[in-house]
Design a protein around this motif. Structure first.
Motif, mmCIF file in Angstrom:
data_model
loop_
_atom_site.group_PDB
_atom_site.id
_atom_site.type_symbol
_atom_site.label_atom_id
_atom_site.label_comp_id
_atom_site.label_asym_id
_atom_site.label_seq_id
_atom_site.Cartn_x
_atom_site.Cartn_y
_atom_site.Cartn_z
ATOM 1 N N PHE A 1 -50.405 -51.232 73.895
ATOM 2 C CA PHE A 1 -50.775 -50.406 75.041
ATOM 3 C C PHE A 1 -50.614 -48.914 74.746
ATOM 4 N N TYR A 2 -51.559 -48.123 75.295
ATOM 5 C CA TYR A 2 -51.458 -46.667 75.219
ATOM 6 C C TYR A 2 -51.759 -46.104 76.599
ATOM 7 N N GLN A 3 -50.996 -45.086 76.987
ATOM 8 C CA GLN A 3 -51.148 -44.513 78.327
ATOM 9 C C GLN A 3 -52.518 -43.855 78.515
ATOM 10 N N PRO A 4 -53.145 -44.021 79.678
ATOM 11 C CA PRO A 4 -54.324 -43.219 80.004
ATOM 12 C C PRO A 4 -53.953 -41.744 79.916
ATOM 13 N N THR A 5 -54.749 -40.984 79.183
ATOM 14 C CA THR A 5 -54.360 -39.632 78.787
ATOM 15 C C THR A 5 -55.470 -38.629 79.059
ATOM 16 N N VAL A 6 -55.076 -37.464 79.569
ATOM 17 C CA VAL A 6 -56.001 -36.343 79.715
ATOM 18 C C VAL A 6 -55.411 -35.161 78.966
ATOM 19 N N LEU A 7 -56.230 -34.537 78.131
ATOM 20 C CA LEU A 7 -55.822 -33.365 77.370
ATOM 21 C C LEU A 7 -56.705 -32.185 77.762
ATOM 22 N N ALA A 8 -56.119 -31.009 77.880
ATOM 23 C CA ALA A 8 -56.865 -29.786 78.170
ATOM 24 C C ALA A 8 -56.793 -28.846 76.975
ATOM 25 N N ASP A 9 -57.740 -27.923 76.919
ATOM 26 C CA ASP A 9 -57.782 -26.903 75.858
ATOM 27 C C ASP A 9 -57.834 -27.535 74.472
ATOM 28 N N VAL A 10 -58.640 -28.581 74.326
ATOM 29 C CA VAL A 10 -58.758 -29.254 73.023
ATOM 30 C C VAL A 10 -59.667 -28.423 72.127
ATOM 31 N N PRO A 11 -59.173 -27.942 70.990
ATOM 32 C CA PRO A 11 -59.983 -27.092 70.119
ATOM 33 C C PRO A 11 -61.049 -27.891 69.377
ATOM 34 N N THR A 12 -62.094 -27.209 68.945
ATOM 35 C CA THR A 12 -63.211 -27.887 68.283
ATOM 36 C C THR A 12 -62.839 -28.417 66.904
ATOM 37 N N ASP A 13 -61.723 -27.927 66.335
ATOM 38 C CA ASP A 13 -61.332 -28.435 65.009
ATOM 39 C C ASP A 13 -60.366 -29.618 65.098
ATOM 40 N N ALA A 14 -60.063 -30.063 66.318
ATOM 41 C CA ALA A 14 -59.212 -31.250 66.460
ATOM 42 C C ALA A 14 -59.959 -32.470 65.945
ATOM 43 N N ARG A 15 -59.241 -33.416 65.369
ATOM 44 C CA ARG A 15 -59.877 -34.614 64.825
ATOM 45 C C ARG A 15 -60.658 -35.370 65.888
ATOM 46 N N MET A 16 -60.122 -35.424 67.124
ATOM 47 C CA MET A 16 -60.802 -36.202 68.155
ATOM 48 C C MET A 16 -62.115 -35.565 68.604
ATOM 49 N N ALA A 17 -62.362 -34.327 68.208
ATOM 50 C CA ALA A 17 -63.653 -33.718 68.504
ATOM 51 C C ALA A 17 -64.737 -34.224 67.567
ATOM 52 N N ASP B 1 -51.715 -36.729 68.776
ATOM 53 C CA ASP B 1 -50.716 -35.873 68.130
ATOM 54 C C ASP B 1 -51.384 -34.708 67.401
ATOM 55 N N ASP B 2 -52.500 -34.992 66.729
ATOM 56 C CA ASP B 2 -53.223 -33.937 66.020
ATOM 57 C C ASP B 2 -53.718 -32.872 66.993
ATOM 58 N N ALA B 3 -54.279 -33.306 68.124
ATOM 59 C CA ALA B 3 -54.781 -32.346 69.116
ATOM 60 C C ALA B 3 -53.646 -31.501 69.687
ATOM 61 N N LYS B 4 -52.507 -32.124 69.957
ATOM 62 C CA LYS B 4 -51.353 -31.396 70.482
ATOM 63 C C LYS B 4 -50.880 -30.341 69.486
ATOM 64 N N GLN B 5 -50.846 -30.703 68.220
ATOM 65 C CA GLN B 5 -50.406 -29.763 67.197
ATOM 66 C C GLN B 5 -51.344 -28.565 67.080
ATOM 67 N N ARG B 6 -52.600 -28.760 67.479
ATOM 68 C CA ARG B 6 -53.596 -27.684 67.390
ATOM 69 C C ARG B 6 -53.706 -26.902 68.703
ATOM 70 N N GLY B 7 -52.831 -27.190 69.656
ATOM 71 C CA GLY B 7 -52.775 -26.387 70.866
ATOM 72 C C GLY B 7 -53.224 -27.063 72.140
ATOM 73 N N ALA B 8 -53.644 -28.335 72.092
ATOM 74 C CA ALA B 8 -54.065 -29.023 73.307
ATOM 75 C C ALA B 8 -52.870 -29.276 74.217
ATOM 76 N N ARG B 9 -53.116 -29.239 75.532
ATOM 77 C CA ARG B 9 -52.070 -29.511 76.515
ATOM 78 C C ARG B 9 -52.250 -30.913 77.094
ATOM 79 N N VAL B 10 -51.148 -31.643 77.226
ATOM 80 C CA VAL B 10 -51.187 -32.973 77.813
ATOM 81 C C VAL B 10 -51.045 -32.849 79.324
ATOM 82 N N LEU B 11 -52.069 -33.273 80.063
ATOM 83 C CA LEU B 11 -52.018 -33.222 81.522
ATOM 84 C C LEU B 11 -51.462 -34.515 82.106
ATOM 85 N N THR B 12 -51.666 -35.602 81.416
ATOM 86 C CA THR B 12 -51.041 -36.882 81.787
ATOM 87 C C THR B 12 -51.091 -37.794 80.575
ATOM 88 N N GLY B 13 -50.136 -38.714 80.490
ATOM 89 C CA GLY B 13 -50.113 -39.678 79.401
ATOM 90 C C GLY B 13 -49.656 -39.064 78.095
#
Length: 485
Positions: A370-386, A348-360
């Motif tokens: 359970f959580y869906q297998p997920t691919v995110l594109a355009d994940v910014p360097t300030d996202a928490r998951m970075a 959710d944090d990555a999405k709010q910062r502009g990441a695009r969900v490609l699946t999941g």
């Protein structure tokens, strides 16, 4: 395949202290749950601080005789335990799947991997060497001996409940150290089964003592501060590792720390893209992404970024989700609700910062974690998951242009456990591998773990190494004897 009920019933649910199974002080227990259903599998003894002291007492009492035990016999005990593990793969894999969630195929793989640590260190037990040298001035001799460090405290995580145990117990047994081991409260059954296997293999009473508890700090901190234990080996989060190091400082306890990771996965334009995607799936989805070695950040050179993301998305979207005991399932549940909440929050944090969900990108409704297998594109360097370990089936992809940029992104973290690198250019492979700040490098391969190789990280990913020829050194002290002639 044995039944689920019989497998759980076959395991002792008590503490293992001084070679005896015993209930916790006051008869206290805690629940072990199936993360795929939320159902209670059984109740297990919940150790108190007094139980911890009893376990340390047993280890200390057994240390002298165990240190003098012939190395060949120590190795034979490990060899017999290895053979038992391999003979009982199906049963032990089912037990692991029930308490941890990983699919049966992966659980079988872990049992085989865990067993290899016993086989490896069975062979290392008789190869503990020393030295004899002439003093530079010729008037004396230097003798160097390797001796057991002494009673050891071992703390293991829930994500590899059998292999993280054998990776520590194997070298400790081979070196001649007694032990008190505390498995994670989420997955105690695999360790309890392992304790019985070692007892059946001939491990003397008091050499291995097992504490299952929901009060990790309350039970283990007094043992660290006691001073009689001379070694702590911990696998877990960096945050907990820091606290344990502070506790060890008081009595200057020898420590080994295998801590958190934030592994970058670099794909250059000249890489074999089929191999890179295969390696990415291995590095990301092994153990449902719940591994310190899991690829946490995917950096792909611009010329192949779109195609890599397309192929990765296709592969991730096709992963069957379900209970690990079901045929064909590849993605099992996360360990508990807190894990799901963390993964969901990072996405959710990555999405709010502009990441695009490609699946999941969503929690799977229904029972289980359970959580869906997920691919995110355009994940910014300030996202928490970075900057944080995801510990789940999420692959964030970012683009780079130059080799220097890729290295800057990869090394921009306090962690340094493992890095992955895909390229067909030999010169680039060596350049980048040498500049990556990590204790392990996966060069054109997505799995680095091997019992015969040193495992460990740099920076805040840990201290020391497990496995390989150096793994036993973590449980040995070097003694120098000066001889005048």
């Amino acid at each position: 395949m044995p039944s689920e009920t019989s497998v759980v019933a076959s395991v002792a649910k008590e503490l293992f202290i001084g070679g005896k199974w015993t209930g916790a002080t006051g008869g206290k227990t805690f629940e072990v749950r199936d993360p795929a259903t939320g159902e209670v599998l059984c109740q297990v003894a919940d150790a108190s601080p007094a139980d911890g002291v009893a376990a340390l007492d047993a280890a200390v009492a057994a240390q002298k005789s165990w240190a003098n035990h012939p190395p060949r016999e120590r190795g034979e005990i490990l060899r017999r335990a290895y053979e038992q593990l391999m003979a009982r793969v199906d049963e032990l894999a089912l037990l692991m799947t029930l308490e941890m969630g990983k699919p049966l195929a992966e659980a079988r793989g872990e049992i085989a991997y865990a067993a290899e640590f016993f086989r490896w260190f069975a062979e290392e037990a008789v190869r503990i060497d020393g030295g004899y040298a002439t003093a530079p001035n010729g008037t004396g001799r230097f003798l160097v001996a390797k001796q057991p460090v002494g009673p050891a405290l071992l703390i293991t995580p829930w994500n590899f409940p059998m292999a993280m145990g054998t990776r520590k117990i194997g070298p400790a047994v081979a070196a001649g150290c007694t032990m008190v081991i505390k498995p994670a409260a989420q997955t105690p059954l695999s360790m309890l089964a392992l304790a019985q296997i070692l007892a059946d293999a001939g491990l003397p009473e008091g050499v291995l003592n097992v504490l299952t508890t929901t009060n990790s700090g309350g039970v283990m901190e007094p043992l660290i501060r006691d001073g009689r234990a001379r070694k702590l080996s911990f696998t877990g989060s960096t945050a907990v590792g820091r606290k344990l190091l502070e506790q060890c400082a008081e009595k200057v306890v020898n420590t080994s720390m295998e801590l958190g990771g934030n592994a970058p996965f670099l794909v250059f334009e000249d890489a074999d893209l089929d191999a890179a995607v295969d390696g990415a799936m291995q590095a990301k989805m092994r153990n449902i992404g719940e591994a310190c070695t899991a690829a946490n950040r995917f950096y792909v050179q611009r010329g192949v970024a779109e195609e890599f993301a397309r192929r990765m998305t296709e592969r991730m979207a096709a992963q069957p989700i379900g209970r690990g005991t079901e045929d064909g399932v590849i993605v099992g549940p996360l360990i508990d609700e807190a894990a799901v909440t963390k993964v969901s929050g990072l996405v959710d944090d990555a999405k709010q910062r502009g990441a695009r969900v490609l699946t999941g990108g969503s929690v799977v409704e229904g029972p289980g974690n359970f959580y869906q297998p997920t691919v995110l594109a355009d994940v910014p360097t300030d996202a928490r998951m970075a900057n944080e370990e995801i510990f789940g089936p999420v692959a964030p992809i970012s683009v780079f242009d130059t080799e220097d940029e890729a290295l800057e992104l990869a090394n921009d973290t306090e962690y340094g456990l493992v890095s992955y690198l895909y390229t067909s250019d030999v010169k680039r492979a060596l350049r980048v591998a040498e500049r990556l700040e990590a204790g392990m490098i996966g060069l054109n391969q997505g799995i680095v773990s091997n019992p015969a190789a040193p495992f460990g990280g740099v920076k805040q990913s840990g201290l020391g190494r497990e496995g390989g020829t150096v793994g036993i050194e973590e449980f040995l002290e070097t003694k120098y004897i000066a001889v005048a002639l």
